[in-house]
Enzyme design. Structure first.
Site, mmCIF file in Angstrom:
data_model
loop_
_atom_site.group_PDB
_atom_site.id
_atom_site.type_symbol
_atom_site.label_atom_id
_atom_site.label_comp_id
_atom_site.label_asym_id
_atom_site.label_seq_id
_atom_site.Cartn_x
_atom_site.Cartn_y
_atom_site.Cartn_z
ATOM 1 N N HIS A 115 89.899 -5.330 -25.320
ATOM 2 C CA HIS A 115 90.719 -5.001 -24.133
ATOM 3 C C HIS A 115 91.312 -6.050 -23.220
ATOM 4 O O HIS A 115 92.482 -5.946 -22.466
ATOM 5 C CB HIS A 115 89.830 -3.972 -23.096
ATOM 6 C CG HIS A 115 90.524 -3.618 -22.151
ATOM 7 N ND1 HIS A 115 91.444 -2.384 -22.126
ATOM 8 C CD2 HIS A 115 90.294 -3.801 -20.661
ATOM 9 C CE1 HIS A 115 91.741 -2.275 -20.658
ATOM 10 N NE2 HIS A 115 90.865 -3.071 -19.915
ATOM 11 N N ASP A 149 95.614 -2.961 -17.547
ATOM 12 C CA ASP A 149 94.566 -2.203 -17.212
ATOM 13 C C ASP A 149 95.045 -1.246 -15.960
ATOM 14 O O ASP A 149 96.003 -0.626 -15.843
ATOM 15 C CB ASP A 149 93.227 -2.617 -17.045
ATOM 16 C CG ASP A 149 92.345 -1.948 -16.672
ATOM 17 O OD1 ASP A 149 91.612 -1.414 -17.633
ATOM 18 O OD2 ASP A 149 91.867 -1.752 -15.553
ATOM 19 N N TYR A 159 89.354 5.084 -9.063
ATOM 20 C CA TYR A 159 89.277 6.040 -10.045
ATOM 21 C C TYR A 159 88.955 7.484 -9.400
ATOM 22 O O TYR A 159 89.450 8.351 -9.998
ATOM 23 C CB TYR A 159 87.948 5.622 -11.026
ATOM 24 C CG TYR A 159 88.156 4.474 -11.873
ATOM 25 C CD1 TYR A 159 88.805 4.831 -13.195
ATOM 26 C CD2 TYR A 159 87.946 3.297 -11.653
ATOM 27 C CE1 TYR A 159 88.784 3.688 -14.056
ATOM 28 C CE2 TYR A 159 87.866 2.430 -12.414
ATOM 29 C CZ TYR A 159 88.728 2.549 -13.830
ATOM 30 O OH TYR A 159 88.810 1.428 -14.624
#
Length: 291
Positions: A272, A104, A212
């Protein structure tokens, strides 16, 4: 090779201007395990003892997470700073290079490390983290990937993402962990509690979301992407096929981004959280590539 040590140890490393918490196990060549969002070192609990058979396996809490230092401001989480932390960890453990295993957001950082500092990476293993240029490509042409990336744009808002994640005693974590996995025994109540405790550390949630925010607010990021070097280090990509956030097309047509095409290994019926949902399979694929 250093004397073997199978005992799990915790410590702190002062690197790149921050204090990073880590958990390590084993001895030998350095293997760094970089976690993603919204996790911590604990996401590698199934890999640390396995890798300790051959490596000094080190799983840090990335900057801003869990027990690591949480510098203020979005600029503290620009990619150059995050890559610098990994460079600092390699030096801290007395090595010139390391095997890098990353999932990730850890994978996003590892791609940049391998691209711009290939001399530091012995081998690269990426778990469900797209090559940056493949990600941009799929955002442009793949409506499913565009829809799956909605949260990245939501995270650009002030205050709301923190409230959204924290509400209902981090109910969002229950949903993304227990709700995403296909193997329903993947996460115990204790596992979820530990992740909530880690994300509940003062300043952690904002720091994690700043990763982010930094993607859009760092002008240097766009220059780096325009000049992104081809990956020159041996690379294996381990990809869970049932990832709600990342489509399988992200692993297609990768040859333009590499000197030597990566080895891509798919894990069907897996979410995931690949190294936690299918730890035995992931460990076999690591052994095959690294041992």
């Amino acid at each position: 090779m250093a004397e073997r040590n199978d005992r799990r140890e915790e410590g702190f490393a002062e690197v790149n201007g921050v204090r990073l918490h880590y958990v390590r196990q084993g001895s030998g060549p350095l293997a760094l395990l970089l976690h993603g969002f919204p996790e911590c070192w604990y996401s590698w609990r199934h890999q640390l003892p396995f890798l300790a058979e051959r490596f000094n396996a080190v799983a840090p809490d990335m900057r801003g997470y869990n027990l690591s230092e949480k510098p203020r401001g979005v600029s503290s989480y620009f990619m150059e700073k995050l890559v610098g932390d990994v460079q600092g960890l390699i030096e801290f453990f007395g090595e010139k290079k390391a095997v890098v295993i990353a999932h990730d957001w850890g994978g996003v950082i590892a791609w940049d490390l391998a691209a711009f500092h290939p001399e530091l990476v012995e081998r690269l293993v990426i778990l469900n983290a797209p090559h940056p240029l493949a990600y941009l490509r799929e955002l442009r042409r793949n409506p499913r990937q565009k829809r799956s990336s909605w949260y990245i744009f939501m995270f650009q808002l002030p205050f709301f993402p923190e409230w959204y994640m924290r509400r209902g005693d981090f109910r969002m974590l229950d949903r993304v962990y227990s709700g995403w996995v296909l193997r329903k025994d993947t996460f115990s109540a204790e596992d979820i509690r530990r992740y909530k405790e880690a994300m509940g550390q003062p300043g952690c949630l904002t720091a994690a979301i700043h990763y982010y925010r930094g993607l859009f607010r760092n002008p240097g990021r766009f220059r780096r992407l325009k000049e992104y070097p081809r990956i020159r280090v041996p690379t294996r990509i381990i990809w869970a096929e049932n990832d709600r956030a990342l489509t399988n097309e992200l692993t297609h047509d990768l040859e333009p981004y590499f000197d030597v095409p990566p080895q891509v290994r798919y894990i069907p019926r897996c979410s995931h959280w690949v190294q936690q949902e299918q730890p035995e399979r992931v460990n076999r694929l690591l052994e095959e590539f690294l041992f």
